[in-house]
Motif scaffolding. Structure first.
Motif, PDB file in Angstrom:
ATOM      1  N   TYR A 174      22.174  16.301  24.374  1.00 37.92           N
ATOM      2  CA  TYR A 174      20.771  16.707  24.525  1.00 37.92           C
ATOM      3  C   TYR A 174      20.039  15.750  25.456  1.00 37.92           C
ATOM      4  N   ARG A 176      21.428  13.723  27.627  1.00 37.55           N
ATOM      5  CA  ARG A 176      21.983  13.821  28.978  1.00 37.55           C
ATOM      6  C   ARG A 176      21.381  15.016  29.705  1.00 37.55           C
ATOM      7  N   ALA A 177      21.246  16.140  28.970  1.00 34.22           N
ATOM      8  CA  ALA A 177      20.661  17.331  29.584  1.00 34.22           C
ATOM      9  C   ALA A 177      19.254  17.008  30.070  1.00 34.22           C
ATOM     10  N   SER A 178      18.497  16.324  29.230  1.00 31.59           N
ATOM     11  CA  SER A 178      17.132  15.989  29.589  1.00 31.59           C
ATOM     12  C   SER A 178      17.086  15.122  30.853  1.00 31.59           C
ATOM     13  N   ARG A 179      18.017  14.178  30.944  1.00 30.29           N
ATOM     14  CA  ARG A 179      18.061  13.310  32.136  1.00 30.29           C
ATOM     15  C   ARG A 179      18.363  14.131  33.387  1.00 30.29           C
ATOM     16  N   THR A 180      19.343  15.045  33.300  1.00 28.23           N
ATOM     17  CA  THR A 180      19.686  15.807  34.500  1.00 28.23           C
ATOM     18  C   THR A 180      18.559  16.760  34.890  1.00 28.23           C
ATOM     19  N   LEU A 181      17.645  17.040  33.955  1.00 29.43           N
ATOM     20  CA  LEU A 181      16.516  17.914  34.271  1.00 29.43           C
ATOM     21  C   LEU A 181      15.353  17.127  34.854  1.00 29.43           C
ATOM     22  N   GLY A 182      15.533  15.821  34.993  1.00 28.53           N
ATOM     23  CA  GLY A 182      14.511  15.039  35.673  1.00 28.53           C
ATOM     24  C   GLY A 182      13.736  14.074  34.799  1.00 28.53           C
ATOM     25  N   ALA A 183      14.137  13.901  33.542  1.00 26.25           N
ATOM     26  CA  ALA A 183      13.382  13.004  32.671  1.00 26.25           C
ATOM     27  C   ALA A 183      13.937  11.584  32.743  1.00 26.25           C
ATOM     28  N   ALA A 188      12.980  11.126  28.035  1.00 29.24           N
ATOM     29  CA  ALA A 188      14.044  11.830  27.323  1.00 29.24           C
ATOM     30  C   ALA A 188      14.013  11.465  25.847  1.00 29.24           C
ATOM     31  N   VAL A 192      12.907  14.556  23.578  1.00 31.70           N
ATOM     32  CA  VAL A 192      14.108  15.229  23.062  1.00 31.70           C
ATOM     33  C   VAL A 192      14.719  14.491  21.861  1.00 31.70           C
TER      34      VAL A 192
ATOM     35  N   LEU B  52      25.652  10.576  34.867  1.00 37.41           N
ATOM     36  CA  LEU B  52      25.653  10.360  33.415  1.00 37.41           C
ATOM     37  C   LEU B  52      26.540   9.182  33.060  1.00 37.41           C
ATOM     38  N   GLU B  73      18.081  11.489  36.783  1.00 38.91           N
ATOM     39  CA  GLU B  73      16.869  12.301  36.969  1.00 38.91           C
ATOM     40  C   GLU B  73      16.409  12.332  38.430  1.00 38.91           C
ATOM     41  N   PHE B  81      25.948  22.280  30.551  1.00 41.06           N
ATOM     42  CA  PHE B  81      26.909  21.669  29.644  1.00 41.06           C
ATOM     43  C   PHE B  81      27.772  22.713  28.964  1.00 41.06           C
ATOM     44  N   PHE B  87      17.785  22.420  23.918  1.00 43.21           N
ATOM     45  CA  PHE B  87      17.057  21.597  22.950  1.00 43.21           C
ATOM     46  C   PHE B  87      16.735  22.439  21.718  1.00 43.21           C
ATOM     47  N   HIS B  89      14.837  22.041  19.252  1.00 47.86           N
ATOM     48  CA  HIS B  89      13.464  22.050  18.724  1.00 47.86           C
ATOM     49  C   HIS B  89      12.492  22.771  19.655  1.00 47.86           C
ATOM     50  N   TYR B  98      11.115  22.877  30.715  1.00 54.82           N
ATOM     51  CA  TYR B  98      11.199  21.436  30.493  1.00 54.82           C
ATOM     52  C   TYR B  98      11.239  20.665  31.820  1.00 54.82           C
ATOM     53  N   VAL B 102       8.500  17.924  33.070  1.00 54.26           N
ATOM     54  CA  VAL B 102       8.859  16.517  33.213  1.00 54.26           C
ATOM     55  C   VAL B 102       8.557  16.037  34.630  1.00 54.26           C
ATOM     56  N   LYS B 103       8.714  16.965  35.581  1.00 52.03           N
ATOM     57  CA  LYS B 103       8.441  16.590  36.961  1.00 52.03           C
ATOM     58  C   LYS B 103       6.957  16.702  37.291  1.00 52.03           C
TER      59      LYS B 103
END
Lengths: 560, 367
Positions: A174, A176-183, A188, A192, B52, B73, B81, B87, B89, B98, B102-103
């Motif tokens: 979760y 990692r996904a957030s990081r790749t989306l730019g956070a 993150a 998340v 990563l 990022e 994945f 997510f 939640h 998202y 975030v951007k």
């Protein structure tokens, strides 16, 4: 011989009526010994309340002390969360091999019995020879600030432990996904990771809050003139013994304060439970840019440094500071020899130690026996969903009720039945306080067992008892052990309920409190000086360490 | 719309090489697959590109920018994945939004982007549902939409179809390729399924034990495998072991078990008397009933036949004891029965000759 016994148990376990009898008796014992007395006892005495209503001074003192309790509890739990999160993060995410050392250190204040911890903090923060020497005067005098420091110190390891556990279970994907989306990392974590592990954060907060509300012995040592709920109740009891309060006044004020403590904490926990899940933080437009700056390089470095500094200076070193006079005592020789020959006051010390560890052992064994059926009921929903959910909620009550109030209530309850020895009351009180921790850990472990495995065993012909002995037990062995460790250490630390239940039996932490009081001129005991108290605390910590180490080695074997 | 360059990248875990000095270039707007058995390092390579994990040594470029020290990022990538990592939640819609949030895009801009990408993945119902309420196919679409909404120029897909059932998988894999092509993205797709890689990729890198074994178009890999491993992993091959007994300009002669002699092309110039393995694909062979005298023929007896729908699979015991498999189209051919004597022939240029691997044949082709 053994196989014959297994066979008999198997045949018995396959009989439905017997199975239900077993579960029902576990439930009845839970209600009769663990849940009802700590609450009903106070209500029985509700009549004595009238004695306080005519005494506004006593009532105001009680209300003041109680509000102090809740303010300190909430503030400390919040601070614990703020300071504990970064440390849990370092422990669960870091790559250095020193982390396992840090991880073990983080547990230390948990092992130190709170009474010894209280004395240790008192030495560190406010007496000469401690940190105060550096500043030429007392740095932190006994009072509300020292109480907060104390509560922060002993609840910090609990918070870190719970969060580390949650972070290790958490799926890194979760984040990692957030990081790749730019956070950036902090964004993150905020948007998340923390929302996903929120139940554990709430649990950590609740545990810290509950421990702060309950702690009595150590708080009494560092409180000075300051009063929170438990200290107020203890002062009442002392005042009654001195004769400055009448029986009616004492009982009335005690019932009044306990009742409010219980009602308010039940209310607050209910609110946390209901609101906690619903609260959602807004996304925070614009925050990511700010968080990016705080995520890297210097900012991350200073954040980690501050975290480790807080841990070392506020938690770890003060917890172990009492070792210093203990070593002095060993060096001077005479105190040391006296201690081990058991002469003078040391006879009572060894007696209390024996009582404490014996009591803890009995409570642990009883807790396991009584706890396993209830844990199965909760995890396997034997009687359906609703009863399981109800028991699951009720099991928390003894944790939520401040332990001194719980002890008082227990005493009032069992007083009515003549012939019950103080020792039995002690067992009941400690059982009630520690029982939820064991059931919690056991039912969580059982929920982690894949139900397929049990079903597979059934299709292979396993009867209920065999199923338990060959599948459930081996798979939950280490949770049983770690649950047992918590029960044991909590029982050894427990002061509030102990003081409330008995005035004749002196457990180790109660003795430490009495000796420290003697040092401070409150009801002096001949032969008690700084060295003896230091050595007494030092030995208590040492023994607890040894026991914990042994148990830890036992648990480690099976960890994958 | 960048080119991705991997230069001498090594990733070690302790003493274990997850990636051993890998270099490759993925062209701008290419649909590229990393293919290999589990543990070959393909996912490690993808995670290194995403940032990563960090390489032990080597350089990674996305476009003109060296990125191996840049946090994920800031790499302008989208990562899908295997488990989707939606997510739990947040609703499907919040998941998609998202990235833009975030951007720091404003609310209106974010929503426009959200609608655009959902249009692309053909999903605009159940957007207020939470991930746990969605089907596998929908979760997959949301995961792709979320990666696209974040403004990805390079799309990294880690076994993106692994969690889906066969029917949905076949549908979605072409859709992902179409989207990547429409948006002119560079796509890197990790899979262990050679059929999946073959059907959607412009080029494929076949990996084994931390190294790239061969890079090429699906046709190249199938027609001209550069190793026994690729011949085995892409499609299927029969392996016949023997020694070279004669080398001349046109072909080489090989002696198989029990003195059976056949011919093969020898483009790798393997010397006389060396031990070799000849790889022949089951679908390139002709087979006739009976012993028919022919140039370069193998004789044997049918041991087992399996009807697999479009093809029939024949398992044959050759007269010299070797096993051999032949696939023939099921509708156009006459069924040959178990126990029948058969004659097998194959075109010379479809049989690939390799030196016998040092570690042994089983080890070489093990996955």
């Amino acid at each position: 011989m053994l196989s014959k016994l297994w066979n008999t148990l198997n045949t018995l376990s396959a009989k439905k009526p017997l199975k239900y009898t077993l579960y029902l008796s576990a439930i009845i014992i839970f209600f009769a010994i663990i849940l009802i007395p700590p609450i009903i006892g106070i209500l029985i005495k509700a009549g004595s309340l009238q004695a306080v209503f005519g005494q506004p001074e006593l009532m105001n003192a009680a209300l003041g002390a109680i509000s102090n309790s809740f303010i300190i509890g909430l503030v400390v739990a919040a601070l614990d969360l703020i300071a504990g999160l970064p440390l849990a993060w370092i422990i669960s995410r870091g790559k250095s091999r020193w982390l396992s050392v840090l991880d073990t250190f983080a547990d230390i204040p948990f092992v130190v019995p709170t009474a010894a911890l209280g004395y240790s903090l008192l030495l560190f923060w406010s007496s000469s020879g401690g940190l105060s020497d550096l500043f030429g005067s007392t740095l932190v005098s006994p009072g509300w600030l020292l109480v907060m420091l104390l509560h922060f110190t002993f609840s910090y390891p609990v918070v870190v432990r719970v969060i580390v556990g949650a972070m290790l279970d958490y799926k890194m994907e979760y984040e990692r996904a957030s990081r790749t989306l730019g956070a950036p990392p902090l964004t993150a974590a905020r948007t998340v990771t923390f929302p996903i592990i929120k139940p554990s954060l709430i649990a950590a907060f609740s545990l810290a809050f509950a421990r702060s509300l309950s702690e009595t012995g150590a708080t009494f040592i560092v409180a000075g003139a300051f009063q929170n709920g438990p200290v107020f109740l203890q002062n009442l009891s002392n005042a009654f013994k001195n004769g400055s309060l009448t029986q009616a006044q004492y009982e009335g004020a005690t019932v009044f304060a306990s009742l409010i403590l219980i009602v308010v904490s039940l209310t607050i926990f209910a609110i946390i439970r209901v609101l906690g899940q619903r609260i959602k933080l807004p996304f925070g437009h614009g925050l990511p840019i700010f968080e990016k700056k705080l995520s890297y390089a210097k900012a991350a470095w200073s954040r980690n440094s501050i975290t480790l500094f807080v841990f070392l200076v506020i938690v770890l070193i003060p917890s172990l500071f009492v070792a210093l006079p203990a070593f002095q005592a060993v060096a001077t020789g005479t105190t040391f020899v006296e201690a081990f020959t058991g002469s003078g006051i040391w006879a009572s010390y060894w007696q209390s130690l024996l009582l404490s560890y014996g009591l803890a052992a009995i409570v642990t064994v009883l807790g396991i026996i009584l706890g396993i059926p209830i844990a199965i009921l909760i995890a396997r929903k034997t009687f359906g969903k609703l009863p399981s959910a109800i028991i699951d909620t009720l099991i928390n009550v003894p944790i939520i009720v401040p332990s001194i109030a719980l002890g008082l209530s227990l005493r009032f309850f069992w007083q009515g039945i003549p012939g019950i020895p103080d020792f039995a009351l002690l067992v009941f009180a400690h059982l009630a306080i520690t029982y939820p921790y064991f059931v919690r850990s056991m039912s969580a472990a059982m929920e982690r067992i894949n139900i397929d495995m049990e079903e597979a065993a059934k299709t292979l012909g396993a009867k209920p008892f065999t199923l338990f002995r060959t599948i459930v037990l081996p798979l939950t062995k280490y949770s049983i052990l770690s649950g047992a460790i918590i029960v044991f250490t909590r029982s050894v630390s427990e002061t509030g309920a102990t003081l409330a239940v008995t005035s004749t039996l002196q457990t180790a932490p109660v003795l430490v409190v009495n000796w420290v009081n003697s040092l401070r001129g409150i009801s002096p005991i001949a032969g008690v000086n700084a060295l003896t108290v230091g050595l007494a605390c030092g030995l208590l910590i040492l023994f607890s360490f040894i026991i914990l180490l042994v148990l830890r080695l036992l648990t480690r074997k099976g960890k994958v | 719309m960048p080119e991705v360059r991997i230069v001498n990248v090594t990733k070690k875990y302790g003493n274990l090489y997850a990636l051993d000095n890998v270099s490759l270039t993925i062209q701008d707007q290419e649909y590229f697959s990393l293919l290999g058995p589990s543990g070959c390092g393909k996912t490690t390579l993808l995670r290194l590109i995403a940032g990563l994990i960090e390489p032990t040594s080597g350089e990674i470029y996305i476009g003109d920018r060296r990125v191996d020290k840049v946090p994920p990022e800031d790499r302008d990538i989208g990562f899908v994945f295997q488990t989707f990592a939606l997510f739990p939640h947040m609703t499907a819609w919040s998941n998609v939004l998202y990235g833009p949030k975030v951007k720091n895009y404003d609310a209106k801009q974010s929503e426009t982007i959200g609608h655009e990408v959902l249009e692309l993945v053909k999903l605009n119902e159940r957007l207020n549902a939470y991930p746990s309420e969605l089907s596998g196919g929908m979760m997959q679409r949301i995961a792709v939409a979320r990666a696209l909404a974040a403004g990805a120029k390079t799309l990294l897909l880690d076994e993106p179809l692994g969690q889906l059932d066969a029917k949905v998988r076949n549908e979605i894999r072409y859709e992902i390729r179409r989207m990547a092509k429409d948006l002119k993205l560079t796509a890197i797709h990790v899979t262990h399924d050679q059929a999946e890689a073959m059907s959607i990729s412009d080029r494929i890198a076949v990996m084994k034990k931390g190294k790239v074994v061969q890079i090429g178009t699906p046709q190249e890999l199938y027609m001209h495998p550069n190793s026994l491993f690729v011949a085995h992993f892409i499609g299927e091959s029969n392996f016949l072991e023997g020694y070279i007994t004669e080398v001349n300009d046109a072909y080489s002669e090989i002696e198989l078990r029990q003195g059976l002699r056949i011919k093969a092309l020898n483009p790798r110039d393997i010397k006389k008397e060396e031990r070799v393995v000849l790889a022949i694909r089951p679908e390139t062979c002709e087979m006739k009933r009976g012993h028919i005298k022919a140039e370069n023929a193998l004789f044997g007896q049918v041991d087992k036949t399996t009807f697999e729908g479009t093809i029939v699979r024949y398992e044959i015991r050759l007269d010299n004891g070797d096993r051999f498999v032949i696939n023939r189209p099921s509708l156009t051919e006459q069924w040959i029965n178990v126990g029948d004597e058969v004659t097998i022939t194959y075109p010379l240029d479809k049989a690939h000759l390799f030196p016998y691997p040092e570690a042994g044949l089983t080890e070489e082709i093990s996955v």
